[in-house]
Design a protein around this motif. Structure first.
Motif, PDB file in Angstrom:
ATOM      1  N   ALA A  74       0.849  -1.186   0.000  1.00 24.97           N
ATOM      2  CA  ALA A  74       0.000   0.000   0.000  1.00 24.97           C
ATOM      3  C   ALA A  74       0.885   1.236   0.000  1.00 24.97           C
ATOM      4  N   SER A  75       0.474   2.236  -0.797  1.00 25.71           N
ATOM      5  CA  SER A  75       1.306   3.419  -0.973  1.00 25.71           C
ATOM      6  C   SER A  75       0.500   4.696  -0.796  1.00 25.71           C
ATOM      7  N   PHE A  76       1.220   5.773  -0.497  1.00 25.12           N
ATOM      8  CA  PHE A  76       0.608   7.093  -0.471  1.00 25.12           C
ATOM      9  C   PHE A  76       0.193   7.561  -1.868  1.00 25.12           C
ATOM     10  N   ASP A  77       0.499   6.787  -2.918  1.00 27.66           N
ATOM     11  CA  ASP A  77       0.012   7.126  -4.259  1.00 27.66           C
ATOM     12  C   ASP A  77      -1.428   6.671  -4.474  1.00 27.66           C
ATOM     13  N   ASP A  78      -2.083   6.236  -3.395  1.00 30.03           N
ATOM     14  CA  ASP A  78      -3.491   5.800  -3.400  1.00 30.03           C
ATOM     15  C   ASP A  78      -3.705   4.500  -4.153  1.00 30.03           C
ATOM     16  N   THR A  79      -2.691   3.637  -4.187  1.00 27.79           N
ATOM     17  CA  THR A  79      -2.833   2.328  -4.810  1.00 27.79           C
ATOM     18  C   THR A  79      -2.382   1.227  -3.863  1.00 27.79           C
ATOM     19  N   VAL A  80      -2.908   0.052  -4.140  1.00 23.62           N
ATOM     20  CA  VAL A  80      -2.411  -1.185  -3.558  1.00 23.62           C
ATOM     21  C   VAL A  80      -1.911  -2.014  -4.734  1.00 23.62           C
ATOM     22  N   ALA A  81      -0.680  -2.446  -4.674  1.00 31.24           N
ATOM     23  CA  ALA A  81      -0.116  -3.299  -5.733  1.00 31.24           C
ATOM     24  C   ALA A  81      -0.018  -4.723  -5.208  1.00 31.24           C
ATOM     25  N   VAL A  82      -0.311  -5.678  -6.088  1.00 28.73           N
ATOM     26  CA  VAL A  82      -0.149  -7.093  -5.766  1.00 28.73           C
ATOM     27  C   VAL A  82       0.958  -7.625  -6.666  1.00 28.73           C
ATOM     28  N   TRP A  83       1.946  -8.263  -6.056  1.00 27.72           N
ATOM     29  CA  TRP A  83       3.155  -8.703  -6.745  1.00 27.72           C
ATOM     30  C   TRP A  83       3.267 -10.214  -6.731  1.00 27.72           C
ATOM     31  N   ASP A  84       3.794 -10.786  -7.798  1.00 30.77           N
ATOM     32  CA  ASP A  84       4.178 -12.194  -7.843  1.00 30.77           C
ATOM     33  C   ASP A  84       5.591 -12.263  -7.274  1.00 30.77           C
ATOM     34  N   VAL A  85       5.752 -12.936  -6.150  1.00 34.09           N
ATOM     35  CA  VAL A  85       7.039 -12.927  -5.461  1.00 34.09           C
ATOM     36  C   VAL A  85       8.104 -13.716  -6.227  1.00 34.09           C
ATOM     37  N   SER A  86       7.716 -14.713  -6.985  1.00 37.41           N
ATOM     38  CA  SER A  86       8.717 -15.509  -7.701  1.00 37.41           C
ATOM     39  C   SER A  86       9.348 -14.740  -8.860  1.00 37.41           C
ATOM     40  N   THR A  87       8.574 -13.830  -9.481  1.00 42.94           N
ATOM     41  CA  THR A  87       9.088 -13.088 -10.633  1.00 42.94           C
ATOM     42  C   THR A  87       9.388 -11.626 -10.321  1.00 42.94           C
ATOM     43  N   GLY A  88       8.768 -11.081  -9.269  1.00 39.95           N
ATOM     44  CA  GLY A  88       8.918  -9.664  -8.958  1.00 39.95           C
ATOM     45  C   GLY A  88       8.021  -8.780  -9.800  1.00 39.95           C
ATOM     46  N   GLU A  89       7.124  -9.391 -10.564  1.00 39.48           N
ATOM     47  CA  GLU A  89       6.236  -8.646 -11.455  1.00 39.48           C
ATOM     48  C   GLU A  89       4.943  -8.236 -10.759  1.00 39.48           C
ATOM     49  N   THR A  90       4.385  -7.100 -11.182  1.00 40.99           N
ATOM     50  CA  THR A  90       3.087  -6.653 -10.692  1.00 40.99           C
ATOM     51  C   THR A  90       1.986  -7.522 -11.291  1.00 40.99           C
ATOM     52  N   VAL A  91       1.099  -8.016 -10.447  1.00 44.88           N
ATOM     53  CA  VAL A  91      -0.041  -8.821 -10.900  1.00 44.88           C
ATOM     54  C   VAL A  91      -1.279  -7.949 -11.043  1.00 44.88           C
ATOM     55  N   HIS A  92      -1.511  -7.067 -10.068  1.00 46.22           N
ATOM     56  CA  HIS A  92      -2.677  -6.160 -10.063  1.00 46.22           C
ATOM     57  C   HIS A  92      -2.271  -4.834  -9.436  1.00 46.22           C
ATOM     58  N   VAL A  93      -2.906  -3.774  -9.882  1.00 43.55           N
ATOM     59  CA  VAL A  93      -2.804  -2.477  -9.206  1.00 43.55           C
ATOM     60  C   VAL A  93      -4.237  -2.050  -8.904  1.00 43.55           C
ATOM     61  N   LEU A  94      -4.540  -1.892  -7.638  1.00 47.04           N
ATOM     62  CA  LEU A  94      -5.869  -1.498  -7.181  1.00 47.04           C
ATOM     63  C   LEU A  94      -5.828  -0.013  -6.862  1.00 47.04           C
ATOM     64  N   GLU A  95      -6.633   0.778  -7.564  1.00 37.84           N
ATOM     65  CA  GLU A  95      -6.584   2.228  -7.435  1.00 37.84           C
ATOM     66  C   GLU A  95      -7.731   2.758  -6.591  1.00 37.84           C
ATOM     67  N   GLY A  96      -7.563   3.985  -6.092  1.00 38.33           N
ATOM     68  CA  GLY A  96      -8.629   4.668  -5.382  1.00 38.33           C
ATOM     69  C   GLY A  96      -8.657   4.409  -3.891  1.00 38.33           C
ATOM     70  N   HIS A  97      -7.541   4.038  -3.320  1.00 44.44           N
ATOM     71  CA  HIS A  97      -7.509   3.766  -1.879  1.00 44.44           C
ATOM     72  C   HIS A  97      -6.936   4.936  -1.128  1.00 44.44           C
TER      73      HIS A  97
END
Length: 97
Positions: A74-97
């Motif tokens: 969770a970030s002050f940029d108003d998003t929650v990011a979900v990451w795949d830990v094995s690859t380090g890639e972003t899976v989802h970005v949830l906006e408006g938080h």
């Protein structure tokens, strides 16, 4: 740990660390930082396994999925990011938080 002394100091963030959490199996740590990154660390060696980049403001919190395969941040940029830990890639970005 019984002495109260640090077992290992993890270095790599360029700004303050806001949150740290253990993976469910205890083999890794995740740290959220004001440098806009999340770092995944090997708990036994202290080496950074991944530097997760994509937030546009300070990351204030991070948390593992129960099976340890994903990490949410969770970030002050108003998003929650979900990451795949094995690859380090972003899976989802949830906006408006």
């Amino acid at each position: 740990a019984s002495t109260g002394e640090a077992v290992r100091v993890l270095e790599g963030h360029s700004d303050r660390v806001n949150s740290v959490c253990w993976s469910p199996d205890g083999s890794r740590l995740a740290s959220a930082s004001a440098d806009e990154t999340v770092r995944v660390w090997d708990a036994s060696t202290g080496e950074a396994v991944h530097v997760l980049e994509g937030h546009e403001d300070a990351v204030i919190s991070t948390c593992w999925s129960p099976d340890g395969s994903r990490l949410a941040s969770a970030s002050f940029d108003d998003t929650v990011a979900v990451w795949d830990v094995s690859t380090g890639e972003t899976v989802h970005v949830l906006e408006g938080h």
